[in-house]
Design a protein around this motif. Structure first.
Motif, PDB file in Angstrom:
ATOM      1  N   GLU A  19      29.123 -25.885 -46.789  1.00 50.56           N
ATOM      2  CA  GLU A  19      29.316 -24.433 -46.747  1.00 50.56           C
ATOM      3  C   GLU A  19      28.551 -23.820 -45.572  1.00 50.56           C
ATOM      4  N   ASP A  20      27.311 -24.283 -45.368  1.00 47.08           N
ATOM      5  CA  ASP A  20      26.532 -23.790 -44.232  1.00 47.08           C
ATOM      6  C   ASP A  20      27.209 -24.149 -42.916  1.00 47.08           C
ATOM      7  N   LEU A  21      27.720 -25.365 -42.851  1.00 47.12           N
ATOM      8  CA  LEU A  21      28.373 -25.836 -41.631  1.00 47.12           C
ATOM      9  C   LEU A  21      29.611 -25.001 -41.301  1.00 47.12           C
ATOM     10  N   VAL A  22      30.409 -24.709 -42.303  1.00 47.31           N
ATOM     11  CA  VAL A  22      31.615 -23.907 -42.075  1.00 47.31           C
ATOM     12  C   VAL A  22      31.235 -22.480 -41.697  1.00 47.31           C
ATOM     13  N   GLN A  23      30.237 -21.934 -42.367  1.00 50.08           N
ATOM     14  CA  GLN A  23      29.802 -20.572 -42.042  1.00 50.08           C
ATOM     15  C   GLN A  23      29.304 -20.493 -40.602  1.00 50.08           C
ATOM     16  N   GLU A  24      28.504 -21.465 -40.199  1.00 49.36           N
ATOM     17  CA  GLU A  24      27.993 -21.470 -38.834  1.00 49.36           C
ATOM     18  C   GLU A  24      29.123 -21.675 -37.824  1.00 49.36           C
ATOM     19  N   THR A  25      30.086 -22.508 -38.188  1.00 53.26           N
ATOM     20  CA  THR A  25      31.252 -22.735 -37.316  1.00 53.26           C
ATOM     21  C   THR A  25      32.007 -21.432 -37.092  1.00 53.26           C
ATOM     22  N   TYR A  26      32.245 -20.704 -38.174  1.00 50.28           N
ATOM     23  CA  TYR A  26      32.978 -19.442 -38.039  1.00 50.28           C
ATOM     24  C   TYR A  26      32.177 -18.426 -37.223  1.00 50.28           C
TER      25      TYR A  26
ATOM     26  N   LEU B 105      44.189 -16.600 -36.790  1.00 46.09           N
ATOM     27  CA  LEU B 105      44.127 -18.003 -36.404  1.00 46.09           C
ATOM     28  C   LEU B 105      43.150 -18.801 -37.257  1.00 46.09           C
ATOM     29  N   ALA B 106      42.012 -18.195 -37.575  1.00 42.92           N
ATOM     30  CA  ALA B 106      40.929 -18.956 -38.213  1.00 42.92           C
ATOM     31  C   ALA B 106      41.020 -19.040 -39.726  1.00 42.92           C
ATOM     32  N   MET B 107      41.409 -17.973 -40.374  1.00 37.00           N
ATOM     33  CA  MET B 107      41.347 -17.969 -41.836  1.00 37.00           C
ATOM     34  C   MET B 107      42.264 -18.991 -42.500  1.00 37.00           C
ATOM     35  N   PRO B 108      43.452 -19.261 -41.987  1.00 36.93           N
ATOM     36  CA  PRO B 108      44.263 -20.309 -42.622  1.00 36.93           C
ATOM     37  C   PRO B 108      43.623 -21.700 -42.553  1.00 36.93           C
ATOM     38  N   LEU B 109      42.679 -21.892 -41.659  1.00 37.27           N
ATOM     39  CA  LEU B 109      42.045 -23.201 -41.501  1.00 37.27           C
ATOM     40  C   LEU B 109      40.807 -23.366 -42.366  1.00 37.27           C
ATOM     41  N   PHE B 110      40.424 -22.337 -43.101  1.00 32.45           N
ATOM     42  CA  PHE B 110      39.157 -22.358 -43.835  1.00 32.45           C
ATOM     43  C   PHE B 110      39.036 -23.574 -44.764  1.00 32.45           C
ATOM     44  N   GLY B 111      40.026 -23.787 -45.602  1.00 32.14           N
ATOM     45  CA  GLY B 111      39.979 -24.899 -46.554  1.00 32.14           C
ATOM     46  C   GLY B 111      39.917 -26.254 -45.863  1.00 32.14           C
ATOM     47  N   ARG B 112      40.680 -26.395 -44.823  1.00 26.63           N
ATOM     48  CA  ARG B 112      40.703 -27.665 -44.094  1.00 26.63           C
ATOM     49  C   ARG B 112      39.364 -27.913 -43.385  1.00 26.63           C
ATOM     50  N   LEU B 113      38.793 -26.867 -42.808  1.00 30.51           N
ATOM     51  CA  LEU B 113      37.499 -27.014 -42.163  1.00 30.51           C
ATOM     52  C   LEU B 113      36.427 -27.372 -43.191  1.00 30.51           C
ATOM     53  N   TYR B 114      36.516 -26.737 -44.359  1.00 29.74           N
ATOM     54  CA  TYR B 114      35.540 -27.049 -45.404  1.00 29.74           C
ATOM     55  C   TYR B 114      35.669 -28.512 -45.834  1.00 29.74           C
ATOM     56  N   ASN B 115      36.891 -28.983 -45.998  1.00 30.55           N
ATOM     57  CA  ASN B 115      37.087 -30.386 -46.390  1.00 30.55           C
ATOM     58  C   ASN B 115      36.462 -31.340 -45.378  1.00 30.55           C
ATOM     59  N   LEU B 116      36.711 -31.095 -44.101  1.00 28.45           N
ATOM     60  CA  LEU B 116      36.119 -31.961 -43.086  1.00 28.45           C
ATOM     61  C   LEU B 116      34.599 -31.828 -43.108  1.00 28.45           C
ATOM     62  N   ALA B 117      34.107 -30.611 -43.233  1.00 34.94           N
ATOM     63  CA  ALA B 117      32.657 -30.397 -43.274  1.00 34.94           C
ATOM     64  C   ALA B 117      32.036 -31.140 -44.455  1.00 34.94           C
ATOM     65  N   TYR B 118      32.719 -31.106 -45.580  1.00 36.29           N
ATOM     66  CA  TYR B 118      32.191 -31.796 -46.762  1.00 36.29           C
ATOM     67  C   TYR B 118      32.134 -33.305 -46.534  1.00 36.29           C
TER      68      TYR B 118
ATOM     69  N   LEU C 234      31.879 -34.800 -43.708  1.00 37.44           N
ATOM     70  CA  LEU C 234      30.868 -35.106 -42.704  1.00 37.44           C
ATOM     71  C   LEU C 234      29.465 -34.969 -43.286  1.00 37.44           C
ATOM     72  N   ALA C 235      29.217 -33.868 -43.962  1.00 40.90           N
ATOM     73  CA  ALA C 235      27.870 -33.577 -44.458  1.00 40.90           C
ATOM     74  C   ALA C 235      27.591 -34.258 -45.789  1.00 40.90           C
ATOM     75  N   ARG C 236      28.631 -34.525 -46.559  1.00 42.57           N
ATOM     76  CA  ARG C 236      28.527 -35.174 -47.868  1.00 42.57           C
ATOM     77  C   ARG C 236      27.697 -34.374 -48.866  1.00 42.57           C
ATOM     78  N   ASP C 237      27.681 -33.087 -48.685  1.00 38.25           N
ATOM     79  CA  ASP C 237      26.914 -32.225 -49.568  1.00 38.25           C
ATOM     80  C   ASP C 237      27.573 -30.848 -49.543  1.00 38.25           C
ATOM     81  N   ARG C 238      27.782 -30.275 -50.729  1.00 39.65           N
ATOM     82  CA  ARG C 238      28.502 -29.010 -50.828  1.00 39.65           C
ATOM     83  C   ARG C 238      27.789 -27.869 -50.091  1.00 39.65           C
ATOM     84  N   ALA C 239      26.502 -27.745 -50.327  1.00 36.64           N
ATOM     85  CA  ALA C 239      25.754 -26.652 -49.694  1.00 36.64           C
ATOM     86  C   ALA C 239      25.729 -26.815 -48.173  1.00 36.64           C
TER      87      ALA C 239
END
Length: 177
Positions: free
Chosen positions: A37-44, A14-27, A29-34
């Motif tokens: 990445e931290d946000l997506v990692q913590e989300t997972y 369920l989760a892995m197909p959403l990785f790219g999309r979650l990263y895009n939204l995280a980027y 929102l956070a407006r910063d690559r690092a």
């Protein structure tokens, strides 16, 4: 486009197909690559820990987007975000033979214009436009992901699109919004 119908499966399925999309939204929102990445990692990590509480047959995508959003809002960057919205491209590809250097330059200029306008929106407006127009989530999914009533989704989306139009018009006129 992802299905909004309930699905069953393992966390990985369920989760892995959403990785790219979650990263895009995280980027966005956070407006910063690092930070994204931290946000997506913590989300997972949070989603994996809480997966036992996820009810099979309900909307996994809305569930994990909500975790991402809540994680962002409680993060250092998210704490500075106003939750009040009041304070505050998808273009079909053209046939290849129509692409000239001039047309490509114009398309890129338009994309930059939209990207700049999107970056200027307050986070709640940016977030709802991204979920609806880029992630193609239904009002119901957005409602679940943001934890707000569907009527609020529609009104926020309307105000966000109006703000986006005003920003684009100001940029096209060469004035500051």
């Amino acid at each position: 486009m992802f299905q909004s119908a309930p699905v069953n499966g393992s966390f990985e399925e369920l989760a892995m197909p959403l990785f790219g999309r979650l990263y895009n939204l995280a980027y966005w929102l956070a407006r910063d690559r690092a930070s994204a990445e931290d946000l997506v990692q913590e989300t997972y990590m949070k989603a994996l820990r809480g997966f036992a509480s996820f009810q099979p047959g309900t909307n996994f995508r809305a569930w994990i987007y909500r975790i991402l959003r809540n994680t962002f809002l409680t993060s250092q960057a998210g704490l500075n975000v106003s939750l009040s919205f009041d304070d505050a491209d998808e273009t079909p590809p053209e046939p290849a033979e129509l692409h000239t250097p001039e047309s490509i330059l114009l398309v890129r200029a338009e994309q930059d214009l939209v990207r700049r306008a999107l970056e200027m929106l307050p986070v709640p407006a940016r977030e709802i436009i991204l979920l609806c127009d880029f992630e193609e989530m239904s009002y119901s999914e957005i409602s679940q992901a943001l934890g707000i009533p569907m009527g609020t989704v529609m009104s926020r989306l309307s105000r966000a699109r109006k703000a986006m139009r005003n920003l684009l018009a100001a940029q096209l006129e060469g004035t500051k919004p």
